[in-house]
Motif scaffolding. Structure first.
Motif, PDB file in Angstrom:
ATOM      1  N   ASP A 149      23.034  -2.432  26.919  1.00  0.00           N
ATOM      2  CA  ASP A 149      21.865  -1.550  26.995  1.00  0.00           C
ATOM      3  C   ASP A 149      22.107  -0.228  26.293  1.00  0.00           C
ATOM      4  OD1 ASP A 149      20.305  -3.299  28.406  1.00  0.00           O
ATOM      5  OD2 ASP A 149      20.533  -2.310  30.345  1.00  0.00           O
ATOM      6  N   LEU A 150      21.087   0.247  25.612  1.00  0.00           N
ATOM      7  CA  LEU A 150      21.139   1.572  25.024  1.00  0.00           C
ATOM      8  C   LEU A 150      21.099   2.622  26.133  1.00  0.00           C
ATOM      9  CD1 LEU A 150      18.656   0.936  22.100  1.00  0.00           C
ATOM     10  CD2 LEU A 150      21.098   1.353  21.876  1.00  0.00           C
ATOM     11  N   PRO A 151      21.728   3.776  25.920  1.00  0.00           N
ATOM     12  CA  PRO A 151      21.715   4.816  26.963  1.00  0.00           C
ATOM     13  C   PRO A 151      20.311   5.347  27.190  1.00  0.00           C
ATOM     14  CG  PRO A 151      22.675   5.650  24.908  1.00  0.00           C
ATOM     15  CD  PRO A 151      22.503   4.180  24.729  1.00  0.00           C
ATOM     16  N   GLY A 152      20.037   5.723  28.441  1.00  0.00           N
ATOM     17  CA  GLY A 152      18.744   6.306  28.765  1.00  0.00           C
ATOM     18  C   GLY A 152      17.893   5.452  29.677  1.00  0.00           C
ATOM     19  N   GLY A 153      18.294   4.201  29.905  1.00  0.00           N
ATOM     20  CA  GLY A 153      17.527   3.335  30.771  1.00  0.00           C
ATOM     21  C   GLY A 153      17.700   3.695  32.237  1.00  0.00           C
ATOM     22  N   THR A 154      16.806   3.174  33.065  1.00  0.00           N
ATOM     23  CA  THR A 154      16.840   3.427  34.501  1.00  0.00           C
ATOM     24  C   THR A 154      17.431   2.218  35.202  1.00  0.00           C
ATOM     25  OG1 THR A 154      14.859   4.800  34.330  1.00  0.00           O
ATOM     26  CG2 THR A 154      15.470   4.021  36.517  1.00  0.00           C
ATOM     27  N   GLY A 155      18.551   2.391  35.882  1.00  0.00           N
ATOM     28  CA  GLY A 155      19.209   1.290  36.572  1.00  0.00           C
ATOM     29  C   GLY A 155      18.290   0.595  37.550  1.00  0.00           C
ATOM     30  N   TYR A 159      13.620  -3.231  32.623  1.00  0.00           N
ATOM     31  CA  TYR A 159      12.527  -3.938  31.954  1.00  0.00           C
ATOM     32  C   TYR A 159      11.273  -3.056  31.814  1.00  0.00           C
ATOM     33  CZ  TYR A 159      14.839  -8.545  32.237  1.00  0.00           C
ATOM     34  OH  TYR A 159      15.684  -9.609  32.081  1.00  0.00           O
ATOM     35  N   PHE A 160      11.297  -1.902  32.471  1.00  0.00           N
ATOM     36  CA  PHE A 160      10.166  -0.977  32.418  1.00  0.00           C
ATOM     37  C   PHE A 160      10.560   0.248  31.597  1.00  0.00           C
ATOM     38  CE2 PHE A 160       9.801  -3.516  36.204  1.00  0.00           C
ATOM     39  CZ  PHE A 160       8.452  -3.832  36.297  1.00  0.00           C
ATOM     40  N   ASP A 161       9.686   0.665  30.706  1.00  0.00           N
ATOM     41  CA  ASP A 161       9.980   1.787  29.796  1.00  0.00           C
ATOM     42  C   ASP A 161      11.354   1.593  29.146  1.00  0.00           C
ATOM     43  OD1 ASP A 161       7.586   2.800  30.725  1.00  0.00           O
ATOM     44  OD2 ASP A 161       8.531   4.236  32.084  1.00  0.00           O
ATOM     45  N   PRO A 162      11.573   0.456  28.496  1.00  0.00           N
ATOM     46  CA  PRO A 162      12.924   0.130  28.005  1.00  0.00           C
ATOM     47  C   PRO A 162      13.361   0.960  26.817  1.00  0.00           C
ATOM     48  CG  PRO A 162      11.354  -1.492  27.222  1.00  0.00           C
ATOM     49  CD  PRO A 162      10.601  -0.600  28.175  1.00  0.00           C
ATOM     50  N   LEU A 164      14.865   0.790  23.312  1.00  0.00           N
ATOM     51  CA  LEU A 164      14.867  -0.230  22.269  1.00  0.00           C
ATOM     52  C   LEU A 164      15.272   0.383  20.934  1.00  0.00           C
ATOM     53  CD1 LEU A 164      11.398  -1.823  23.160  1.00  0.00           C
ATOM     54  CD2 LEU A 164      13.646  -2.626  23.914  1.00  0.00           C
ATOM     55  N   THR A 165      15.539  -0.473  19.972  1.00  0.00           N
ATOM     56  CA  THR A 165      15.744  -0.018  18.599  1.00  0.00           C
ATOM     57  C   THR A 165      14.514  -0.398  17.786  1.00  0.00           C
ATOM     58  OG1 THR A 165      18.151  -0.184  18.676  1.00  0.00           O
ATOM     59  CG2 THR A 165      17.139  -0.264  16.518  1.00  0.00           C
ATOM     60  N   LYS A 166      13.877   0.604  17.212  1.00  0.00           N
ATOM     61  CA  LYS A 166      12.682   0.390  16.401  1.00  0.00           C
ATOM     62  C   LYS A 166      12.977   0.814  14.972  1.00  0.00           C
ATOM     63  CE  LYS A 166       7.744   1.489  16.127  1.00  0.00           C
ATOM     64  NZ  LYS A 166       6.614   2.200  16.769  1.00  0.00           N
ATOM     65  N   ASN A 167      13.016  -0.160  14.085  1.00  0.00           N
ATOM     66  CA  ASN A 167      13.271   0.104  12.664  1.00  0.00           C
ATOM     67  C   ASN A 167      14.495   0.998  12.464  1.00  0.00           C
ATOM     68  OD1 ASN A 167      10.943  -1.387  12.010  1.00  0.00           O
ATOM     69  ND2 ASN A 167       9.650   0.414  12.182  1.00  0.00           N
ATOM     70  N   GLY A 168      15.554   0.687  13.223  1.00  0.00           N
ATOM     71  CA  GLY A 168      16.821   1.377  13.050  1.00  0.00           C
ATOM     72  C   GLY A 168      17.027   2.603  13.899  1.00  0.00           C
ATOM     73  N   THR A 169      16.026   2.991  14.683  1.00  0.00           N
ATOM     74  CA  THR A 169      16.112   4.215  15.481  1.00  0.00           C
ATOM     75  C   THR A 169      15.875   3.901  16.951  1.00  0.00           C
ATOM     76  OG1 THR A 169      15.283   5.533  13.624  1.00  0.00           O
ATOM     77  CG2 THR A 169      15.170   6.530  15.815  1.00  0.00           C
ATOM     78  N   GLN A 170      16.714   4.472  17.819  1.00  0.00           N
ATOM     79  CA  GLN A 170      16.508   4.272  19.247  1.00  0.00           C
ATOM     80  C   GLN A 170      15.210   4.918  19.673  1.00  0.00           C
ATOM     81  OE1 GLN A 170      19.817   5.220  21.807  1.00  0.00           O
ATOM     82  NE2 GLN A 170      18.546   5.338  23.637  1.00  0.00           N
ATOM     83  N   THR A 171      14.452   4.194  20.501  1.00  0.00           N
ATOM     84  CA  THR A 171      13.160   4.691  20.945  1.00  0.00           C
ATOM     85  C   THR A 171      12.957   4.363  22.415  1.00  0.00           C
ATOM     86  OG1 THR A 171      10.765   4.663  20.500  1.00  0.00           O
ATOM     87  CG2 THR A 171      11.939   2.580  20.280  1.00  0.00           C
ATOM     88  N   LYS A 172      12.272   5.232  23.104  1.00  0.00           N
ATOM     89  CA  LYS A 172      11.928   5.017  24.505  1.00  0.00           C
ATOM     90  C   LYS A 172      10.524   4.440  24.563  1.00  0.00           C
ATOM     91  CE  LYS A 172      12.586   5.766  29.059  1.00  0.00           C
ATOM     92  NZ  LYS A 172      13.675   5.123  29.842  1.00  0.00           N
ATOM     93  N   ALA A 173      10.413   3.162  24.896  1.00  0.00           N
ATOM     94  CA  ALA A 173       9.104   2.534  24.966  1.00  0.00           C
ATOM     95  C   ALA A 173       8.441   2.845  26.298  1.00  0.00           C
ATOM     96  CB  ALA A 173       9.236   1.032  24.780  1.00  0.00           C
ATOM     97  N   LYS A 174       7.145   2.667  26.357  1.00  0.00           N
ATOM     98  CA  LYS A 174       6.384   2.888  27.585  1.00  0.00           C
ATOM     99  C   LYS A 174       5.730   1.587  28.006  1.00  0.00           C
ATOM    100  CE  LYS A 174       7.161   7.311  27.906  1.00  0.00           C
ATOM    101  NZ  LYS A 174       8.002   7.838  29.007  1.00  0.00           N
ATOM    102  N   GLY A 175       6.018   1.177  29.247  1.00  0.00           N
ATOM    103  CA  GLY A 175       5.405  -0.022  29.775  1.00  0.00           C
ATOM    104  C   GLY A 175       6.420  -1.114  30.044  1.00  0.00           C
TER     105      GLY A 175
END
Length: 571
Positions: A149-155, A159-162, A164-175
């Motif tokens: 897992d990339l750093p920043g997730g909630t233990g 699976y919520f607000d994961p 992720l890597t988007k086009n080479g850059t770490q991103t905080k998704a919503k949902g």
């Protein structure tokens, strides 16, 4: 009259164009995890409707676990030929230079996008953006809530607000993750671009840890999920020990998948793309948990059909008649050559596939392919071992040696033979009655094993200090060694390739506080201490281009263990 003629011309032009391609693959969804496959409890209306519009590949096979399936699916090669043998501790890294389906398609003008699970290497040059995908939104390692897992997730809520890597850059998704991947795929499909697209939507659900929106799982938490609620067909599935809460969450995840699959189909229809879009739906192996599997024998991780026979449906309204069924044994290695023929694509690199195109079966041009034997094998370990946990599948008979998938090395083999058309639930062993058939399939298997393993299994090195990936985050997903693993006491090393000699900044992170640290490369060693203990420490490690490994070992209170991650960059 003119408007009708114009519409006909537009339709003819669209159908003459290369088709779009949408491949949807789910993670740990078994053969029985569809209403259309006889599950009386699980509601999958969108997938059920799709099965009626599609050609059904009734005897479609994949590997017993995910990384091997994905490597074969995306290359047309048996997974051992790609270097992939397992799912973790460095064994799921697909070796560089293996040509992939997105590389073939992008070379002929296709837009290519991956949304979800990759699981074939987290670092350059093994990432999806290095292997032919132009647009990416993906999970590291084998899935969320894992050591990669990339750093920043909630233990407990990965699976919520994961992350992720988007086009080479770490991103905080919503949902919720499945919704997020669907959103990304829809954005890609509907982009204002005249080029045809290849969208690979690889959902990580319903793989554990079964995190799911309450609204999706709630209906299944209220009903009977014991074996008494399901048809008594084929092999039993441990009804007396059914884990109702786990099954309810898994079914909720699949219900969510179904809704998102419906969104994808609606998008194609609304954008008038459905007729000339090839849509393939399949799953990567049998069910990850113990639950109804349409009577098939066993589940994920085995070479019985419950582990390797999965739903697979193909829809292409412009060319194929829906509602038909193909009984010919097919496998994941056949997907790439089939899609290349469908799209009129010549492979970007000189490639001899292990699979074959089954397009003639889909169109009805042929009723059968030339007889062949399919081979599937998986067990834990750095390298495959002959005769350990494999299946050889001919047009009629299937040879199974299922011992040794999870067990210690050198298991005592047990060869079984099944007449699958007459015994799809693998209940009657014919090995004693048909020894010549057993010997024939064993001989074919031995030839296959010698061929697909001849390149060896030297692990791919992870480059350090490159412009393509200046900071490399090494996790337990890719470390190796006899004590490597995901337990608190695991210790391993990473196989590396420094781009240049010099000092490298290494940041060590551990979930357990440590007071002492030792590091080792192929040419140097060193130590560090931290009075009072710490969870993170940054140090300078000299490396040369001769270094082929790096290992960090931590200790505290007399106990030794490995870090959770290390980050490396050239100073």
């Amino acid at each position: 009259m003119r408007s009708l003629l114009a519409a006909l011309l537009v339709t003819a032009s669209a159908l003459a164009a290369p088709p779009n391609v949408l491949v949807v693959i789910t993670d740990d969804q078994g053969y029985g995890d569809l209403g259309a496959h006889g599950n009386p409890v699980l509601k999958t209306p969108h997938l059920d409707a799709f099965t009626k519009e599609s050609v059904r590949l009734k005897r479609f096979h994949v590997s017993p676990v995910c990384s091997p399936t994905r490597s074969s699916l995306l290359t047309g090669w048996w997974n051992y030929r790609t270097g992939v043998v397992d799912t973790f501790i460095g064994r799921s890294m697909m070796r560089p230079g293996v040509p992939t389906l997105p590389e073939h398609l992008s070379a002929t003008g296709y837009r290519t996008g991956l949304f979800g699970k990759w699981h074939l290497g987290d670092h350059h040059p093994l990432r999806p953006e290095d292997r032919g995908f132009g647009t990416t939104l993906w999970i590291h390692g084998g899935g969320l809530a894992q050591p990669s897992d990339l750093p920043g997730g909630t233990g407990g809520k990965e699976y919520f607000d994961p992350e992720l890597t988007k086009n080479g850059t770490q991103t905080k998704a919503k949902g919720y993750c499945t919704d997020v991947f669907t959103d990304g795929a829809i954005e890609f499909i509907t982009a204002n671009d005249a080029k045809p697209f290849f969208a690979y939507v690889a959902f990580n659900a319903p793989h554990g840890p079964y995190q799911v929106p309450d609204s999706d799982a709630a209906p299944y938490r209220k009903i009977d999920l014991s074996g008494e609620a399901f048809p008594k067909v084929g092999q039993p599935w441990g009804a007396a020990n059914a884990k109702a809460a786990e099954i309810a969450n898994a079914y909720g995840m699949i219900a969510n998948l179904d809704a998102n699959f419906g969104r994808l189909m609606k998008t194609l229809a609304d954008k008038k793309l459905a007729d000339n879009t090839v849509v393939i739906f399949l799953t990567d192996n049998g069910p990850g948990g113990e639950r109804f599997n349409s009577g098939l024998r066993n589940r994920k991780g085995t070479v019985y059909d419950g582990g390797i026979r999965v739903p697979c449906y193909v829809r292409w309204p412009a060319k194929l008649k829906g509602g038909t069924v193909i009984d010919t044994p097919l496998a994941h290695v056949d997907i790439t050559p089939t899609l290349l023929e469908m799209t009129g694509t010549t492979p970007a690199k000189q490639t001899k596939f292990d699979g074959v195109s089954f397009l003639p079966l889909l169109t009805g041009e042929k009723k059968a392919l030339p007889d062949r034997t399919l081979f599937l094998q998986w067990h834990r370990g750095d390298e495959p071992e002959k005769f350990r946990s494999f299946a050889a599948i001919g047009p009629r008979y299937k040879l199974v040696q299922a011992v040794g998938s999870w067990d210690a090395k050198n298991p005592k083999p047990k060869f079984e033979l099944f007449d699958i058309p007459a015994d799809e639930f693998e209940q009657t062993d014919l090995a004693g009655k048909l020894p010549d058939e057993v010997a024939k399939l064993k001989t074919e298997y031995e030839g296959w094993f010698a061929d697909v393993t001849k390149l060896g299994f030297a692990p791919p090195r992870i480059p350090l200090g490159t412009n393509a990936e200046p900071t490399v985050r090494l996790t337990r997903q890719d470390w190796r060694g006899p004590n490597a693993g995901w337990t608190p006491t695991s210790v391993g090393h990473w196989v590396i390739e420094p781009a240049a000699a010099g000092d490298y900044e290494v940041t060590v992170r551990s979930k357990t506080a440590f007071t002492e640290l030792s590091w080792e490369t192929s040419t140097n060693t060193g130590q560090a201490n931290k009075q009072g203990g710490t969870h993170e420490l940054t140090l300078t490690v000299p490396m040369t281009t001769k270094d082929e490994k790096v290992q960090v070992t931590l200790s505290a209170d007399g106990k030794t263990f490995g870090p959770h991650t290390i980050e490396v960059r050239r100073k």
